[in-house]
Write an enzyme that holds these catalytic residues in place. Structure first.
Site, short mmCIF file in Angstrom:
data_model
loop_
_atom_site.label_atom_id
_atom_site.label_comp_id
_atom_site.label_asym_id
_atom_site.label_seq_id
_atom_site.Cartn_x
_atom_site.Cartn_y
_atom_site.Cartn_z
N LYS A 279 0.99 -36.96 19.26
CA LYS A 279 0.65 -36.63 18.00
C LYS A 279 -0.84 -37.20 17.93
O LYS A 279 -1.15 -38.20 18.17
CB LYS A 279 1.24 -37.30 16.66
N HIS A 280 -1.74 -36.01 17.52
CA HIS A 280 -3.23 -36.48 17.50
C HIS A 280 -3.62 -37.24 18.93
O HIS A 280 -4.36 -38.16 18.63
CB HIS A 280 -3.51 -37.18 16.42
N ASN A 420 -8.03 -49.74 20.47
CA ASN A 420 -7.09 -50.96 21.30
C ASN A 420 -5.56 -50.29 21.19
O ASN A 420 -5.01 -49.94 19.98
CB ASN A 420 -7.47 -52.01 20.77
N HIS A 526 -11.11 -44.24 25.15
CA HIS A 526 -11.79 -43.96 23.73
C HIS A 526 -11.84 -42.54 23.58
O HIS A 526 -11.82 -41.69 24.24
CB HIS A 526 -13.45 -44.76 24.02
#
Length: 526
Positions: A279-280, A420, A526
Site C-alpha cells: 500500500k503506497h 526509517n 528513501h
C-alpha cells in the site's frame, strides 16, 4: 504556400523487415520509386518489386562488410537539399543528385544484441552509423522530407498519403522528425550506457537515459498532474514486461506500487510460497507458507485495514483458492508469474480487478541502475542488491534456529520499506511494519501498535509481535528503539550496527535477554 510535400522517391533500409514488403508495395502502387540497400533490397526483389540499389545511385559499391554504403553526397544531398532554394537545386542538378522524399530506416539491433549477451566485438559491430546519419539528415529537413523509424508508423504514413493525394503534411512530418530524433537519442544512450559498463565506468562524465512510450496515463500521482509510462527495453520480469489479462487501465500509482510489490516478492524463491501486499509503495503484509492461499492469509492478517485497496504480488502462479481469498476484499492489482484457468475464471467476475502476469520472477541480485530526478539534475546509484556476507552475533544469547530464519526474512522485507524502517516477523510472516518515520523509535512503536490493533481484531490475547523478531534498516543510535521492540514482545534483533553507542545498545539487549545480530550493512530506502 501549401505545407504539403510530394512523395516521389523513397529510400528503404531496415534491419527489422516486419511489414516491409507491404509498405513497399503500397508505395510502389502510388508511383513512388524505391531505393534500397543490401538485405532490404533482396527482400523487396524477392517479393517482385522494382528497386534500385543505392550503389547504382552513388556509383560506389558497398564495402567493408556494409560499413560504407549510404555515407555519400548523392544520398545525403537528396535528403538535405532545400527544395525551394535555388542554389540547392542548382547543386543537385550539377552533381546529379535526385531528391529523396521519404526515408524508412530502423537501426541495427544494438539493444537486443546486448540484451542477448553479445560480447564486446559483436556489440561494436551492431552499432549503426549510416542509419543514424541518414535519420538525422532527413529529420532536420522535415520541411520537405518524411522519415519513418518505427514499424508502427507504417500504417499512419499510408493513411497520410491517402488523405493528401500522395503527399504528407508539415505537421505529420514534424511528428515523424520528433520520433526520429528520439530514436537516435535513445540509440546513442544505449550505446554509451553499455560502453560505460563494458569499461567499468561507474560515473561517466555524461549519462543519458531513454525509454519508449508504453502508455499515456489518465493522470499522475494526483489528478492535476499529467503522466506517461515509458519502458527501457530491459528483459527484467516485472511491471514493464507484464501482460495485463483484465481490469481497468493501470494508473501511475498502480504501476509504482505494483513494481514495489513484485520486486519484494521476487526476493522469495518459489520453492516456498510467498505473498506481499503493498500500500503506497510500502509492504503492509508479507508472508510465506506451504501454499499461496496460506501465504496470502498470513500476509493479510498483518494489517487488514491497509490491505484494503492494496496490491498483491505472488511468487507462484495464482490458483483458485488464492484467487477466491483475494476477491473477498477490494484489491487494485494482482501480479504473479502465472494463473491457472480456474483462478482466471474467478477473477473474471471482478471486471475492475487488474491481473498482471509476468514471465517469471525478477532476480533480486541483478545489477542495475536506480535513477531519481532532483531539481537541476538526477541521482544515479546501483540498485540495492546487497546481502550481508555474515551475520555477527553480538549478544550473550545467540538466536535460535527459528529466530534466525525469521531474522533473515525481516531483514529482506526491511530492504523494501521506506526509512526509517522497522519490521517484526514471527514464524515466516510480518506481524508489524513501521515505515517512513523521522524517528526510528516512532517506527518501532507504530509497528507495535498496528500489531496490537490486529490482535484485537482477530480476538487474540496479546499483540502479534509477542515472540517475534525485529529488523531495523539502519542502526539503533540509542537503546530506546531496541527497548521499545522488546516491550512489544520481540525476542531477537537484526540491525546493521556501527553506531557510536553500539556498546550501550548491546548491553541493553543483553539485559533484556534479547539475541542480536549485526549485518554490517544498512538498507535505507528513501
Amino acid at each position: 504556400m501549401t505545407d504539403l510535400a510530394p512523395l516521389t522517391r523513397a529510400l528503404l533500409s531496415v534491419s527489422d523487415k516486419t511489414g516491409l514488403v507491404e509498405l513497399a508495395r503500397a508505395l510502389a502502387a502510388r508511383g513512388v520509386a524505391l531505393l534500397s540497400t543490401g538485405g532490404t533490397a533482396r527482400t523487396l526483389r524477392q517479393a517482385g518489386l522494382d528497386v534500385t540499389d543505392v550503389s547504382e545511385v552513388t556509383q560506389f559499391p558497398e564495402m567493408m562488410d556494409g560499413r560504407v554504403k549510404t555515407l555519400h553526397p548523392k544520398v545525403h544531398g537528396g535528403l538535405l537539399a532545400l527544395r525551394d532554394d535555388a542554389a540547392h537545386r542548382a547543386a543537385m542538378e550539377e552533381h546529379g543528385i535526385g531528391p529523396i522524399d521519404l526515408l524508412v530506416v530502423n537501426l541495427y539491433p544494438f539493444e537486443s544484441a546486448v540484451a542477448g549477451g553479445a560480447d564486446y566485438d559483436t556489440a561494436i559491430e551492431n552499432i549503426d552509423i549510416g542509419g543514424p546519419a541518414m535519420i538525422r539528415a532527413a529529420a532536420k529537413n522535415h520541411r520537405f522530407v518524411s522519415v519513418v523509424t518505427d514499424v508502427e508508423d507504417y500504417d499512419a504514413l499510408l493513411a497520410e498519403l491517402d488523405a493528401n493525394d500522395g503527399q504528407t503534411s508539415h505537421a505529420f512530418r514534424q511528428r515523424l522528425a520528433l520520433t526520429a530524433y528520439a530514436r537516435t537519442g535513445a540509440y546513442d544512450a544505449a550505446v554509451s550506457s553499455w560502453m560505460a559498463g563494458a569499461l567499468g565506468e561507474a560515473a561517466p562524465r555524461r549519462r543519458v537515459f531513454a525509454g519508449t512510450l508504453a502508455q499515456t496515463l489518465r493522470y499522475g500521482e494526483n489528478p492535476h498532474q499529467s503522466a506517461a509510462f515509458y519502458v527501457d527495453g530491459t528483459a527484467r520480469p516485472g511491471i514493464a514486461a507484464a501482460t495485463q489479462l483484465q481490469g481497468k487501465e493501470l494508473s501511475y500509482n498502480n504501476i509504482n506500487d505494483t513494481d514495489a510489490a513484485f520486486e519484494l516478492v521476487s526476493e522469495f524463491a518459489p520453492d516456498t510460497a510467498a505473498c506481499a501486499i503493498i500500500k503506497h509503495a510500502n509492504p503492509c503484509g508479507v508472508a510465506t507458507g506451504p501454499s499461496l492461499a496460506e501465504a496470502y492469509a498470513r500476509a493479510f492478517d498483518c494489517d487488514r485495514t491497509s490491505a484494503f485497496g492494496g496490491i498483491v504480488a505472488l511468487n507462484r502462479p495464482l490458483d483458485a483458492d488464492t484467487a477466491r481469498a483475494i476477491t473477498e476484499i477490494f484489491t487494485e492489482v494482482v501480479i504473479a508469474p502465472g494463473a491457472d484457468e480456474a483462478a482466471r475464471e474467478i477473477f473474471a467476475a471482478k471486471k475492475n480487478l487488474r491481473l498482471l502476469l509476468t514471465a517469471g520472477l525478477a532476480d533480486p541480485r541483478t545489477a542495475a541502475l536506480a535513477v531519481r530526478q532532483v531539481a537541476g539534475g538526477f541521482l544515479v546509484q546501483d540498485r540495492d542488491t546487497g546481502v550481508p556476507s555474515e551475520l555477527r552475533v553480538v549478544t550473550k544469547r545467540a538466536p535460535s534456529e527459528r529466530e534466525m530464519a525469521d531474522l533473515r526474512m525481516a531483514w529482506t522485507v526491511a530492504k523494501h520499506v521506506k526509512s526509517n524502517a522497522i519490521v517484526y516477523v514471527r514464524d515466516g510472516a510480518t506481524v508489524g511494519v513501521g515505515a517512513g518515520q523521522m524517528s526510528r523509535v516512532d517506527s518501532t512503536r507504530i509497528a507495535a501498535r498496528k500489531s496490537e490493533d490486529m490482535a484485537e481484531a482477530l480476538h487474540l490475547p496479546g499483540p502479534l509481535t509477542k515472540g517475534s523478531v525485529v529488523a531495523s534498516d539502519a542502526f539503533f543510535p540509542f537503546p530506546d528503539g531496541l527497548l521499545a521492540a522488546a516491550e512489544a514482545g520481540a525476542t531477537a534483533v537484526i540491525q546493521p550496527g556501527g553506531a557510536m553507542r553500539d556498546a550501550e545498545v548491546i548491553a541493553a539487549a543483553d539485559e533484556a535477554g534479547l539475541a542480536m545480530v549485526f549485518t554490517g550493512m544498512r538498507h535505507f530506502r528513501h
